[in-house]
Design a protein around this motif. Sequence first.
Motif, short mmCIF file in Angstrom:
data_model
loop_
_atom_site.label_atom_id
_atom_site.label_comp_id
_atom_site.label_asym_id
_atom_site.label_seq_id
_atom_site.Cartn_x
_atom_site.Cartn_y
_atom_site.Cartn_z
N GLN A 91 -2.69 11.49 -15.55
CA GLN A 91 -4.05 11.50 -15.02
C GLN A 91 -4.26 10.23 -14.21
O GLN A 91 -3.87 9.13 -14.65
CB GLN A 91 -5.08 11.59 -16.14
CG GLN A 91 -5.05 12.89 -16.91
CD GLN A 91 -6.09 12.92 -18.02
OE1 GLN A 91 -6.37 11.90 -18.64
NE2 GLN A 91 -6.66 14.09 -18.27
N LEU A 92 -4.89 10.36 -13.06
CA LEU A 92 -4.98 9.23 -12.14
C LEU A 92 -6.43 8.98 -11.74
O LEU A 92 -7.23 9.90 -11.62
CB LEU A 92 -4.13 9.49 -10.89
CG LEU A 92 -2.62 9.59 -11.14
CD1 LEU A 92 -1.93 10.25 -9.98
CD2 LEU A 92 -2.05 8.21 -11.39
N ASN A 93 -6.72 7.70 -11.51
CA ASN A 93 -8.02 7.27 -11.01
C ASN A 93 -7.74 6.19 -9.97
O ASN A 93 -7.29 5.08 -10.31
CB ASN A 93 -8.89 6.74 -12.14
CG ASN A 93 -10.28 6.35 -11.67
OD1 ASN A 93 -10.78 6.89 -10.68
ND2 ASN A 93 -10.90 5.41 -12.35
N CYS A 94 -7.98 6.51 -8.71
CA CYS A 94 -7.61 5.61 -7.61
C CYS A 94 -8.84 4.96 -7.00
O CYS A 94 -9.90 5.57 -6.87
CB CYS A 94 -6.84 6.38 -6.53
SG CYS A 94 -5.25 7.00 -7.08
N ARG A 95 -8.64 3.73 -6.64
CA ARG A 95 -9.63 2.97 -5.86
C ARG A 95 -8.87 2.28 -4.73
O ARG A 95 -7.64 2.29 -4.69
CB ARG A 95 -10.36 1.95 -6.74
CG ARG A 95 -11.16 2.61 -7.87
CD ARG A 95 -11.84 1.57 -8.73
NE ARG A 95 -12.53 2.18 -9.87
CZ ARG A 95 -13.79 2.61 -9.83
NH1 ARG A 95 -14.49 2.50 -8.71
NH2 ARG A 95 -14.34 3.17 -10.91
N GLU A 96 -9.59 1.66 -3.87
CA GLU A 96 -8.96 1.04 -2.71
C GLU A 96 -8.04 -0.10 -3.15
O GLU A 96 -8.48 -1.08 -3.74
CB GLU A 96 -10.03 0.51 -1.75
CG GLU A 96 -9.43 -0.05 -0.46
CD GLU A 96 -10.50 -0.53 0.51
OE1 GLU A 96 -10.13 -1.08 1.55
OE2 GLU A 96 -11.70 -0.34 0.21
N GLY A 97 -6.76 0.08 -2.90
CA GLY A 97 -5.79 -0.96 -3.19
C GLY A 97 -5.36 -1.02 -4.65
O GLY A 97 -4.59 -1.93 -5.02
N ARG A 98 -5.77 -0.09 -5.47
CA ARG A 98 -5.37 -0.13 -6.87
C ARG A 98 -5.51 1.27 -7.49
O ARG A 98 -6.22 2.12 -6.94
CB ARG A 98 -6.19 -1.14 -7.66
CG ARG A 98 -7.68 -0.89 -7.70
CD ARG A 98 -8.41 -2.05 -8.37
NE ARG A 98 -9.84 -1.77 -8.54
CZ ARG A 98 -10.76 -2.04 -7.62
NH1 ARG A 98 -10.41 -2.58 -6.45
NH2 ARG A 98 -12.04 -1.80 -7.86
N LEU A 99 -4.82 1.46 -8.59
CA LEU A 99 -4.90 2.74 -9.29
C LEU A 99 -4.78 2.50 -10.80
O LEU A 99 -4.24 1.49 -11.25
CB LEU A 99 -3.82 3.72 -8.82
CG LEU A 99 -2.34 3.45 -9.11
CD1 LEU A 99 -1.93 3.83 -10.52
CD2 LEU A 99 -1.47 4.24 -8.12
N ALA A 100 -5.28 3.47 -11.54
CA ALA A 100 -5.14 3.50 -13.00
C ALA A 100 -4.61 4.88 -13.39
O ALA A 100 -5.04 5.89 -12.82
CB ALA A 100 -6.48 3.22 -13.68
N ASP A 160 0.82 -1.21 0.00
CA ASP A 160 0.00 0.00 0.00
C ASP A 160 0.85 1.25 0.00
O ASP A 160 0.54 2.24 -0.69
CB ASP A 160 -0.93 -0.01 1.22
CG ASP A 160 -2.03 -1.06 1.10
OD1 ASP A 160 -2.43 -1.34 -0.06
OD2 ASP A 160 -2.48 -1.56 2.13
N ASP A 161 1.96 1.23 0.77
CA ASP A 161 2.86 2.39 0.78
C ASP A 161 3.51 2.57 -0.59
O ASP A 161 3.66 3.70 -1.09
CB ASP A 161 3.93 2.22 1.85
CG ASP A 161 3.35 2.31 3.25
OD1 ASP A 161 2.22 2.80 3.40
OD2 ASP A 161 4.03 1.87 4.21
N SER A 162 3.91 1.47 -1.23
CA SER A 162 4.52 1.57 -2.56
C SER A 162 3.50 2.10 -3.58
O SER A 162 3.86 2.87 -4.48
CB SER A 162 5.02 0.20 -3.01
OG SER A 162 6.06 -0.26 -2.16
N LEU A 163 2.24 1.71 -3.39
CA LEU A 163 1.19 2.20 -4.29
C LEU A 163 1.01 3.70 -4.12
O LEU A 163 0.85 4.43 -5.13
CB LEU A 163 -0.12 1.46 -4.00
CG LEU A 163 -1.29 1.78 -4.95
CD1 LEU A 163 -0.98 1.30 -6.36
CD2 LEU A 163 -2.58 1.12 -4.45
#
Length: 420
Positions: free
Chosen positions: A141-150, A125-128
Amino acid sequence: MRRLAALLSDLRLAIVLLLLIAVASAVGTAIPQGDPPASYIDAYAETPWLGLLNGDEVLQLQLDHVYSSGWFLALLAWLGLALILCSWRRQWPALQAARQWIDYKTPRQLSKLSIAETLPCDNADDSLQRLYGLLRSKGWQLNCREGRLAARKGIAGRVGPLLVHTGLVLLMLGAVWGALAGNRLERFLAPGRSLDLLNRLGDNQLTITLKDFQIERDAAGRPEQFRSSLELKGNQQAMDSEISVNHPLRHRGITIYQADWSLATITLQIGRSPELELPLRTFPELGEQVWGLVLPTRPDGTEPVLLSLKTEQGPVQVFDGNGERLALLRPGGEPSEVKGLPLRVASVLPASGLLLKRDPGVPLVYLGFAITLLGGGLSLIATRQVWAIAEGKQLHVGGLCNRNLAAFAVELPQLLQAAQ
């Protein structure tokens, strides 16, 4: 209908159409355009064009006006339709898809991407979060969700193909508009002479007066540049301007080109007569760019002589009916005796060849070029996408890139190393 649309928007068909248009343009460059029909019949009577087409066949195939011929305009319309259908069926859906976020939820989904890596770490999670901050600082551009990102970057590159197609369609529309509604006029004007341009109602729209014409020559006497000083009058307004080869004048939708030159008149003095200004004409049978006139030397019109010259600087050659040269005269020089008469050349007046074009499609053509160049530049931008999923002590990362995948394969590990 869908099958027909798919056929018309096929890339191979568009390439074939482009090749046909290129070949047709080459033919239009090789064959003089817009000349009188008789000139094509005479030019290709003994030597057919490419050994295949005589003058009548050139006229039947509309090769004397390729760019306004029905078949050439049909090719442009076909290509324009193909580009519109391709944009509608492929480029627009691709842009819409690129603007939508894809949410990969499992590492197995990431492993199927072009680039996929799994990094061991103490706290995924810290690395994410570090990867999130790093990508954000680099303009992703970022789109984050719990435990993952795009993340994505370079979406503007998806607009490029659409702009290229739009620009090409506008360019062809401008070309067709100009071919159907444009006008072309070529005239030779001597200094001091005027040309009146009339509108559709017959009223004087513009008067072009040639004030001066100069021919610049090199040391060997060959012409290097032509310059015309013009005066334009219209709607109670007047302006002076100069045109030369490769430097036309654009005025109220009309473009005036310096196209050619000629010799208009020769001023002669025969014996003690006043100076006579006589028109010159070309003599193709004597060679290219040879002007002259036939001058009788007796009151009853007998014993004519031929005066010929190639430049306004002379010399003027005088021949009798048997082709024997009788004299060599210089403009402004001393007289010589011809058939018992003193003959002097006072001056030779050159004429400027002006080409006038009115093309209402030019602004649309320029706009199409600008949009095409902009779209081509945007198309060079690579669209990159990255997904990351934190799972225990592992960070799963995958990426896609629509061009230059090798460079992206080097860039992504560097990003992950900085995020650890």
